[in-house]
Design a protein around this motif. Structure first.
Motif, mmCIF file in Angstrom:
data_model
loop_
_atom_site.group_PDB
_atom_site.id
_atom_site.type_symbol
_atom_site.label_atom_id
_atom_site.label_comp_id
_atom_site.label_asym_id
_atom_site.label_seq_id
_atom_site.Cartn_x
_atom_site.Cartn_y
_atom_site.Cartn_z
ATOM 1 N N THR A 29 -7.925 32.789 -7.390
ATOM 2 C CA THR A 29 -7.684 31.377 -7.078
ATOM 3 C C THR A 29 -7.827 30.500 -8.311
ATOM 4 N N ASP A 30 -8.907 30.716 -9.052
ATOM 5 C CA ASP A 30 -9.241 29.829 -10.162
ATOM 6 C C ASP A 30 -8.289 29.976 -11.345
ATOM 7 N N VAL A 31 -7.772 31.174 -11.574
ATOM 8 C CA VAL A 31 -6.962 31.439 -12.767
ATOM 9 C C VAL A 31 -5.465 31.442 -12.462
ATOM 10 N N TYR A 32 -5.070 31.980 -11.310
ATOM 11 C CA TYR A 32 -3.646 32.228 -11.068
ATOM 12 C C TYR A 32 -3.018 31.340 -9.999
ATOM 13 N N ILE A 33 -3.782 30.884 -9.028
ATOM 14 C CA ILE A 33 -3.183 30.160 -7.908
ATOM 15 C C ILE A 33 -3.429 28.657 -8.008
ATOM 16 N N TYR A 34 -4.686 28.258 -8.124
ATOM 17 C CA TYR A 34 -5.014 26.831 -8.085
ATOM 18 C C TYR A 34 -4.325 26.022 -9.191
ATOM 19 N N PRO A 35 -4.274 26.513 -10.452
ATOM 20 C CA PRO A 35 -3.588 25.705 -11.480
ATOM 21 C C PRO A 35 -2.127 25.421 -11.139
ATOM 22 N N VAL A 36 -1.450 26.390 -10.534
ATOM 23 C CA VAL A 36 -0.044 26.185 -10.162
ATOM 24 C C VAL A 36 0.062 25.193 -9.012
ATOM 25 N N LEU A 37 -0.788 25.351 -8.005
ATOM 26 C CA LEU A 37 -0.733 24.442 -6.857
ATOM 27 C C LEU A 37 -1.116 23.026 -7.257
ATOM 28 N N GLU A 38 -2.084 22.879 -8.168
ATOM 29 C CA GLU A 38 -2.497 21.553 -8.608
ATOM 30 C C GLU A 38 -1.377 20.843 -9.358
ATOM 31 N N ALA A 39 -0.588 21.621 -10.088
ATOM 32 C CA ALA A 39 0.535 21.036 -10.841
ATOM 33 C C ALA A 39 1.831 21.021 -10.039
ATOM 34 N N SER A 40 1.792 21.454 -8.789
ATOM 35 C CA SER A 40 3.017 21.583 -7.989
ATOM 36 C C SER A 40 3.792 20.284 -7.820
ATOM 37 N N PRO A 41 3.158 19.098 -7.754
ATOM 38 C CA PRO A 41 3.970 17.873 -7.632
ATOM 39 C C PRO A 41 4.953 17.677 -8.776
ATOM 40 N N SER A 42 4.627 18.211 -9.953
ATOM 41 C CA SER A 42 5.512 18.040 -11.109
ATOM 42 C C SER A 42 6.325 19.301 -11.422
ATOM 43 N N LEU A 43 6.167 20.359 -10.646
ATOM 44 C CA LEU A 43 6.886 21.608 -10.885
ATOM 45 C C LEU A 43 8.067 21.747 -9.941
ATOM 46 N N ASP A 44 9.030 22.539 -10.376
ATOM 47 C CA ASP A 44 10.133 22.884 -9.494
ATOM 48 C C ASP A 44 9.592 23.741 -8.347
ATOM 49 N N PHE A 45 10.073 23.494 -7.130
ATOM 50 C CA PHE A 45 9.541 24.172 -5.953
ATOM 51 C C PHE A 45 9.691 25.689 -6.065
ATOM 52 N N VAL A 46 10.883 26.153 -6.419
ATOM 53 C CA VAL A 46 11.134 27.593 -6.500
ATOM 54 C C VAL A 46 10.309 28.230 -7.609
ATOM 55 N N ASP A 47 10.218 27.544 -8.746
ATOM 56 C CA ASP A 47 9.442 28.069 -9.861
ATOM 57 C C ASP A 47 7.973 28.233 -9.474
ATOM 58 N N ALA A 48 7.403 27.212 -8.805
ATOM 59 C CA ALA A 48 6.005 27.282 -8.391
ATOM 60 C C ALA A 48 5.790 28.405 -7.371
ATOM 61 N N ALA A 49 6.723 28.568 -6.449
ATOM 62 C CA ALA A 49 6.584 29.615 -5.426
ATOM 63 C C ALA A 49 6.627 31.005 -6.048
ATOM 64 N N PHE A 50 7.530 31.222 -6.996
ATOM 65 C CA PHE A 50 7.609 32.548 -7.631
ATOM 66 C C PHE A 50 6.384 32.835 -8.494
ATOM 67 N N ARG A 51 5.801 31.820 -9.089
ATOM 68 C CA ARG A 51 4.620 32.035 -9.929
ATOM 69 C C ARG A 51 3.438 32.590 -9.131
ATOM 70 N N ILE A 52 3.312 32.177 -7.887
ATOM 71 C CA ILE A 52 2.132 32.572 -7.117
ATOM 72 C C ILE A 52 2.445 33.616 -6.048
ATOM 73 N N THR A 53 3.654 34.179 -6.044
ATOM 74 C CA THR A 53 4.006 35.130 -4.989
ATOM 75 C C THR A 53 3.081 36.337 -4.974
ATOM 76 N N LEU A 54 2.960 37.035 -6.103
ATOM 77 C CA LEU A 54 2.104 38.217 -6.145
ATOM 78 C C LEU A 54 0.623 37.867 -6.003
ATOM 79 N N PRO A 55 0.108 36.855 -6.712
ATOM 80 C CA PRO A 55 -1.298 36.493 -6.484
ATOM 81 C C PRO A 55 -1.580 36.069 -5.037
ATOM 82 N N MET A 56 -0.592 35.412 -4.406
ATOM 83 C CA MET A 56 -0.821 34.898 -3.055
ATOM 84 C C MET A 56 -0.893 36.025 -2.038
ATOM 85 N N ILE A 57 -0.026 37.012 -2.129
ATOM 86 C CA ILE A 57 -0.064 38.113 -1.168
ATOM 87 C C ILE A 57 -1.315 38.951 -1.377
ATOM 88 N N THR A 58 -1.729 39.108 -2.651
ATOM 89 C CA THR A 58 -2.992 39.805 -2.924
ATOM 90 C C THR A 58 -4.165 39.018 -2.362
#
Length: 466
Positions: free
Chosen positions: A282-311
């Motif tokens: 959460t602290d290294v791979y998921i939360y930083p992406v979700l916190e920056a999600s308002p300024s990120l492309d939706f698809v890009d943010a979703a692909f970044r956390i796909t593997l960490p999220m399922i794990t």
């Protein structure tokens, strides 16, 4: 007319428990895969800690963990409030036993008030996502237990009243055919009649101990040591029900003889090891992406956390259903450890709803699906729709608890599940294709929903900060 449903509880082990010799994992010889996954997670922890220390000069997760543990000490008091408020169910049930006429209305008011209490505490406390999620889950568990406790005892009360009426009719018939004599007159004196009534009242609790049967209760014979209604309505009995890992109330559950403390200690050790992995994910791979999600492309943010999220979700599932619930079962001697079935073999969402979370499935089946069939006379399809609707509303309340906004996208998706179930049964005839399609939808849905709700959550926080 109530449908008779036999108890679904019996002594059995968790499917993936490596400590149980009769578990499916131990019997099939796939324990090596679990060991491999555990070793991979161990090296993942080491690699993450090393990389974060080399690149940033800090031990990953320490600051956020300290903040999580110390920032809101009032979390315990809010939880304690929710916990103690549940004992109102016992007070109301005692009023019903004493002859209170408006017990049903009072119970309904209490349940609605408890739901409002949970949501109100979430809003006024203004906890972060993790504490809010914990409290919402606890509130959901308490609400389900209150409802099951009410429904089961109502059935037991009706059964006791019916048994008393049938006994009175039988006694009257026998008395009418007897000739009147001085001895018969003495036997019908007020004092002896009072004694006979007392003996009849003791019969259900001391002689047979038969548990009533309905769509909200299970059928079976209670052991001699188990208290029958109304002697089961005690604060100690309610406290035990709060501790056992099930949402469905029964007077007695299958139990084991003793607590295996070594089993408990190993589960606790595994829990803390996986908690470290979860925190690093959460602290290294998921939360930083979700916190920056308002300024990120939706698809890009979703692909970044796909593997960490399922794990992340696999670990959370294992921690809850194979560690926490097993420890609770061990400490309460609760013998039925089948908290999930082989959901990894699901071919559609119907299998998923029944297999991945058995405590919730059993609750919804008994108190929603069968109730809709028996009391509302709905067809199986309509009763299933009502069950999915209730489940969707519970999930939406969970989202509302920490989002503080009504965004029913998840609920709308859940209401599409009956359609997906129908389409899967009709068009996906191959089990392998169905299983691949199911897992593909699960893998992609988790990051999509996480990014969707994170954009709303963090955008609101940014707006409030400015």
């Amino acid at each position: 007319m109530h449908r008779e449903v036999k108890s679904q509880f019996r002594e059995r082990s968790s499917l993936m428990d490596p400590l149980e010799e009769d578990s499916a994992l131990s019997k099939t010889g796939f324990a090596g895969w679990v060991n491999l996954f555990s070793v991979c997670l161990f090296f993942f922890n080491l690699a993450t800690l090393y990389r974060e220390y080399v690149n940033k000069g800090v031990i990953a997760g320490v600051d956020s963990m300290y903040h999580l543990m110390t920032s809101r000490p009032d979390l315990f008091w809010v939880w304690l409030t929710l916990f103690l408020a549940t004992f109102g169910a016992v007070v109301i049930q005692k009023l019903v036993i004493s002859g209170w006429r408006h017990g049903a209305a009072l119970f309904t008011t209490f349940q609605l008030g408890y739901i409002c209490l949970v949501l109100w505490l979430m809003v006024v406390s203004d906890f972060a996502v993790v504490p809010s999620s914990f409290l919402m889950i606890e509130g959901y568990i308490f609400m389900c237990k209150i409802h099951s406790y009410r429904m089961h005892n109502a059935v037991l009360q009706r059964a006791l009243e019916a048994k008393g009426e049938s006994g009175a009719i039988e006694a009257t018939s026998k008395r009418d055919v007897r000739s009147t004599s001085p001895r018969d007159a003495r036997s019908r004196s007020p004092r002896l009649r009072q004694r006979n009534v007392a003996s009849a009242d003791e019969t259900p609790s001391k002689a047979n101990g038969v548990v009533a049967t309905s769509s909200t209760a299970s059928q079976g014979v209670v052991s001699a040591s188990a208290p029958a209604y109304p002697h089961n309505v005690t604060f100690s009995n309610w406290l035990y029900f709060l501790c056992v890992p099930t949402l469905v109330y029964e007077i007695e559950y299958p139990s084991r003889k003793n607590i295996r403390w070594l089993h408990v200690l190993e589960k606790v050790a595994v829990f803390f090891g996986l908690f470290l992995t979860l925190h690093l994910l959460t602290d290294v791979y998921i939360y930083p992406v979700l916190e920056a999600s308002p300024s990120l492309d939706f698809v890009d943010a979703a692909f970044r956390i796909t593997l960490p999220m399922i794990t992340f979700n696999i670990i959370v599932f294992y921690m809850i259903f194979d560690l926490i619930l097993n420890v609770m079962g061990e400490l309460t001697l609760f013998a039925d450890r089948r908290f999930y079935d082989d959901f990894w073999n699901c071919v559609n969402y119907d299998d998923w709803a029944r297999r991945w979370n058995r405590p919730t499935h059993v609750f919804l089946y008994r108190h929603m699906y069968l109730h809709a069939r028996d009391q509302w006379k709905l067809s199986p399809a309509k009763a299933q729709f009502v069950t999915f609707l209730v489940s969707a509303l519970l999930h939406e309340a969970f989202i509302l608890g920490f989002l503080r906004k009504f965004r029913p996208m998840l609920s709308l998706f859940q209401m599409l599940q009956p359609l997906l179930i129908w389409a899967g049964r009709r068009y996906l005839r191959s089990e392998r294709i169905g299983n691949v399609f199911f897992w593909s939808s699960v893998v992609f849905s988790f990051p999509i929903w996480a990014v969707f709700y994170s954009k709303i959550y963090f955008a609101d926080r940014l707006t409030a900060a400015t």
